[in-house]
Motif scaffolding. Sequence first.
Motif, short mmCIF file in Angstrom:
data_model
loop_
_atom_site.label_atom_id
_atom_site.label_comp_id
_atom_site.label_asym_id
_atom_site.label_seq_id
_atom_site.Cartn_x
_atom_site.Cartn_y
_atom_site.Cartn_z
N THR A 1 15.49 5.07 -12.30
CA THR A 1 16.15 5.62 -10.83
C THR A 1 16.85 3.89 -10.70
O THR A 1 15.73 3.02 -10.80
N ASP A 2 17.88 3.59 -10.01
CA ASP A 2 18.06 1.89 -9.43
C ASP A 2 17.00 1.93 -8.44
O ASP A 2 16.43 0.84 -8.05
N LYS A 3 16.78 2.73 -7.02
CA LYS A 3 16.25 2.69 -5.59
C LYS A 3 15.13 3.13 -5.29
O LYS A 3 15.15 4.51 -6.06
N ILE A 4 13.96 3.55 -4.79
CA ILE A 4 12.65 4.22 -5.42
C ILE A 4 11.98 3.71 -3.39
O ILE A 4 12.40 2.41 -2.89
N SER A 5 11.56 4.78 -2.49
CA SER A 5 11.41 5.01 -1.45
C SER A 5 10.20 5.59 -1.68
O SER A 5 10.11 7.31 -1.92
N VAL A 6 9.06 5.68 -1.47
CA VAL A 6 7.41 5.87 -1.21
C VAL A 6 7.06 6.00 -0.14
O VAL A 6 6.35 4.99 0.58
N GLU A 7 6.36 7.36 0.70
CA GLU A 7 5.74 7.20 1.90
C GLU A 7 4.68 7.16 1.87
O GLU A 7 4.00 7.48 0.33
N GLY B 1 8.12 17.22 -13.56
CA GLY B 1 8.51 17.18 -14.71
C GLY B 1 9.73 15.45 -14.74
O GLY B 1 9.45 15.11 -13.62
N ASN B 2 10.56 14.68 -15.12
CA ASN B 2 10.52 14.01 -15.09
C ASN B 2 11.99 13.38 -14.62
O ASN B 2 12.88 14.37 -14.20
N ILE B 3 12.60 12.60 -13.11
CA ILE B 3 13.42 12.56 -12.31
C ILE B 3 14.20 11.48 -12.94
O ILE B 3 13.52 10.49 -13.88
N PHE B 4 15.75 11.04 -13.42
CA PHE B 4 16.81 10.69 -13.42
C PHE B 4 17.99 10.66 -12.25
O PHE B 4 18.22 11.13 -12.73
N ALA B 5 17.24 9.86 -11.01
CA ALA B 5 18.62 9.33 -10.24
C ALA B 5 19.28 8.64 -10.46
O ALA B 5 18.86 7.07 -10.31
N SER B 6 20.21 8.44 -10.63
CA SER B 6 21.00 7.29 -10.77
C SER B 6 21.13 6.16 -9.33
O SER B 6 21.54 4.92 -9.42
N GLU B 7 20.70 6.61 -8.24
CA GLU B 7 20.94 6.15 -7.12
C GLU B 7 19.31 5.81 -6.33
O GLU B 7 19.19 4.24 -6.18
N MET B 8 19.27 6.85 -5.77
CA MET B 8 18.40 6.06 -4.94
C MET B 8 16.70 7.27 -5.25
O MET B 8 17.30 8.99 -5.49
N VAL B 9 15.88 7.70 -5.42
CA VAL B 9 14.32 8.95 -5.24
C VAL B 9 13.80 8.44 -3.81
O VAL B 9 13.34 6.69 -3.62
N ASN B 10 13.96 9.31 -2.84
CA ASN B 10 13.01 9.37 -1.56
C ASN B 10 11.77 10.24 -1.75
O ASN B 10 12.12 11.70 -1.58
N LEU B 11 10.20 9.79 -1.91
CA LEU B 11 9.21 10.34 -1.70
C LEU B 11 8.53 10.71 -0.44
O LEU B 11 8.06 9.60 0.21
N LYS B 12 8.75 11.43 0.01
CA LYS B 12 7.54 11.36 1.44
C LYS B 12 6.74 11.94 1.37
O LYS B 12 6.66 11.68 0.18
#
Length: 122
Positions: free
Chosen positions: A94-100, A72-83
């Motif tokens: 999102t505003d910021k994203i981190s992808v491992e 599904g779709n993700i709507f994060a106002s601050e941060m998304v962290n994908l482990k």
Amino acid sequence: MSKNNEVQSTAVNLICDGTSITGDIQASRDIRIDGFLNGKMKVNGKVVVGNTGKIQGDVHCKTIDVSGMVEGNIFASEMVNLKNSAVILGNITTDKISVEPGAKFTGSCKMGEPAPKKDEKK
């Protein structure tokens, strides 16, 4: 009475492994999903999707840490962290994203503020 207030301010909703929920969830506090949710989520805080967690539906939140799966779709106002074990099948806003390394993401990502219109002055 202050002990109760302290416990409540740090309380986290939890959907354990082996639990399956069909329906929409709305929460004013953080939530952790280690089970299965088939429905939309609206959370005023942080969402954590554990290794065994799976969500089928859109997620609206401040921040999200995904180790499991979101279809599904993700709507994060601050941060998304994908482990590294995350699997995302949907779009991310999102505003910021981190992808491992190792995370799997199929969809598009829109980050930051919307681009200014051509006729707007800088």
